[in-house]
Motif scaffolding. Structure first.
Motif, PDB file in Angstrom:
ATOM      1  N   ALA A 171       3.591   5.887  -5.579  1.00 33.36           N
ATOM      2  CA  ALA A 171       3.484   6.001  -7.038  1.00 33.36           C
ATOM      3  C   ALA A 171       2.358   6.954  -7.421  1.00 33.36           C
ATOM      4  O   ALA A 171       2.520   7.802  -8.306  1.00 33.36           O
ATOM      5  CB  ALA A 171       3.252   4.626  -7.653  1.00 33.36           C
ATOM      6  N   GLU A 172       1.236   6.839  -6.750  1.00 36.11           N
ATOM      7  CA  GLU A 172       0.100   7.714  -7.054  1.00 36.11           C
ATOM      8  C   GLU A 172       0.424   9.171  -6.734  1.00 36.11           C
ATOM      9  O   GLU A 172       0.103  10.079  -7.512  1.00 36.11           O
ATOM     10  CB  GLU A 172      -1.145   7.251  -6.297  1.00 36.11           C
ATOM     11  CG  GLU A 172      -2.417   7.876  -6.772  1.00 36.11           C
ATOM     12  CD  GLU A 172      -2.755   7.556  -8.224  1.00 36.11           C
ATOM     13  OE1 GLU A 172      -3.418   8.408  -8.851  1.00 36.11           O
ATOM     14  OE2 GLU A 172      -2.371   6.499  -8.747  1.00 36.11           O
ATOM     15  N   GLN A 173       1.074   9.410  -5.609  1.00 36.85           N
ATOM     16  CA  GLN A 173       1.422  10.777  -5.225  1.00 36.85           C
ATOM     17  C   GLN A 173       2.419  11.389  -6.210  1.00 36.85           C
ATOM     18  O   GLN A 173       2.302  12.557  -6.577  1.00 36.85           O
ATOM     19  CB  GLN A 173       1.997  10.818  -3.806  1.00 36.85           C
ATOM     20  CG  GLN A 173       2.208  12.220  -3.288  1.00 36.85           C
ATOM     21  CD  GLN A 173       0.912  13.017  -3.245  1.00 36.85           C
ATOM     22  OE1 GLN A 173      -0.071  12.567  -2.676  1.00 36.85           O
ATOM     23  NE2 GLN A 173       0.907  14.196  -3.845  1.00 36.85           N
ATOM     24  N   VAL A 174       3.372  10.601  -6.640  1.00 38.10           N
ATOM     25  CA  VAL A 174       4.345  11.079  -7.626  1.00 38.10           C
ATOM     26  C   VAL A 174       3.620  11.503  -8.905  1.00 38.10           C
ATOM     27  O   VAL A 174       3.914  12.559  -9.481  1.00 38.10           O
ATOM     28  CB  VAL A 174       5.409   9.987  -7.904  1.00 38.10           C
ATOM     29  CG1 VAL A 174       6.219  10.308  -9.148  1.00 38.10           C
ATOM     30  CG2 VAL A 174       6.331   9.831  -6.697  1.00 38.10           C
ATOM     31  N   GLY A 175       2.673  10.697  -9.346  1.00 39.78           N
ATOM     32  CA  GLY A 175       1.900  11.056 -10.531  1.00 39.78           C
ATOM     33  C   GLY A 175       1.074  12.308 -10.318  1.00 39.78           C
ATOM     34  O   GLY A 175       1.026  13.191 -11.178  1.00 39.78           O
ATOM     35  N   GLN A 176       0.418  12.401  -9.169  1.00 41.64           N
ATOM     36  CA  GLN A 176      -0.386  13.580  -8.858  1.00 41.64           C
ATOM     37  C   GLN A 176       0.477  14.842  -8.785  1.00 41.64           C
ATOM     38  O   GLN A 176      -0.005  15.940  -9.085  1.00 41.64           O
ATOM     39  CB  GLN A 176      -1.135  13.391  -7.532  1.00 41.64           C
ATOM     40  CG  GLN A 176      -2.206  12.333  -7.582  1.00 41.64           C
ATOM     41  CD  GLN A 176      -3.376  12.734  -8.472  1.00 41.64           C
ATOM     42  OE1 GLN A 176      -3.720  13.904  -8.598  1.00 41.64           O
ATOM     43  NE2 GLN A 176      -3.977  11.741  -9.099  1.00 41.64           N
ATOM     44  N   GLN A 203       0.821  -1.210   0.000  1.00 37.23           N
ATOM     45  CA  GLN A 203       0.000   0.000   0.000  1.00 37.23           C
ATOM     46  C   GLN A 203       0.855   1.261   0.000  1.00 37.23           C
ATOM     47  O   GLN A 203       0.554   2.232  -0.696  1.00 37.23           O
ATOM     48  CB  GLN A 203      -0.968   0.007   1.180  1.00 37.23           C
ATOM     49  CG  GLN A 203      -1.990   1.116   1.106  1.00 37.23           C
ATOM     50  CD  GLN A 203      -2.851   1.023  -0.149  1.00 37.23           C
ATOM     51  OE1 GLN A 203      -3.448  -0.014  -0.425  1.00 37.23           O
ATOM     52  NE2 GLN A 203      -2.921   2.109  -0.913  1.00 37.23           N
ATOM     53  N   GLN A 204       1.937   1.252   0.762  1.00 36.47           N
ATOM     54  CA  GLN A 204       2.833   2.417   0.794  1.00 36.47           C
ATOM     55  C   GLN A 204       3.439   2.670  -0.582  1.00 36.47           C
ATOM     56  O   GLN A 204       3.535   3.825  -1.017  1.00 36.47           O
ATOM     57  CB  GLN A 204       3.937   2.207   1.824  1.00 36.47           C
ATOM     58  CG  GLN A 204       3.460   2.306   3.250  1.00 36.47           C
ATOM     59  CD  GLN A 204       4.532   1.912   4.262  1.00 36.47           C
ATOM     60  OE1 GLN A 204       5.495   1.219   3.942  1.00 36.47           O
ATOM     61  NE2 GLN A 204       4.353   2.363   5.494  1.00 36.47           N
ATOM     62  N   GLN A 205       3.833   1.612  -1.271  1.00 37.27           N
ATOM     63  CA  GLN A 205       4.422   1.788  -2.603  1.00 37.27           C
ATOM     64  C   GLN A 205       3.382   2.270  -3.609  1.00 37.27           C
ATOM     65  O   GLN A 205       3.689   3.102  -4.469  1.00 37.27           O
ATOM     66  CB  GLN A 205       5.072   0.489  -3.061  1.00 37.27           C
ATOM     67  CG  GLN A 205       6.332   0.176  -2.284  1.00 37.27           C
ATOM     68  CD  GLN A 205       7.099  -0.998  -2.843  1.00 37.27           C
ATOM     69  OE1 GLN A 205       6.840  -1.462  -3.948  1.00 37.27           O
ATOM     70  NE2 GLN A 205       8.051  -1.483  -2.073  1.00 37.27           N
TER      71      GLN A 205
END
Length: 66
Positions: free
Chosen positions: A13-18, A7-9
């Motif tokens: 990844a989602e935060q980096v994209g956002q 979940q952390q990974q």
């Protein structure tokens, strides 16, 4: 790999994209999917979730900037 680490990974990844780095988000999701596939097999829902995240950011990279 334990559920919390997965979940952390995915969250990273989602935060980096956002944050605007779709290319890095794509790579993070792909690396996670590949690791999970090696551990759990290709049809595990976590593997499919990671590759779905990768696909979303690949598509986002192809969108024109607004």
């Amino acid at each position: 790999m334990d559920e919390q680490t997965i979940q952390q990974q995915m969250d990273l990844a989602e935060q980096v994209g956002q944050d605007g780095d779709a290319r890095r988000a794509t790579h993070l999701y792909q690396a996670l999917g590949d690791s999970l596939r090696a551990e759990y097999g290709p049809y595990d829902s976590r593997v499919l979730d990671a590759y779905e995240g990768m696909a979303r950011w690949v598509a986002a990279k192809d969108l024109p900037a607004s």
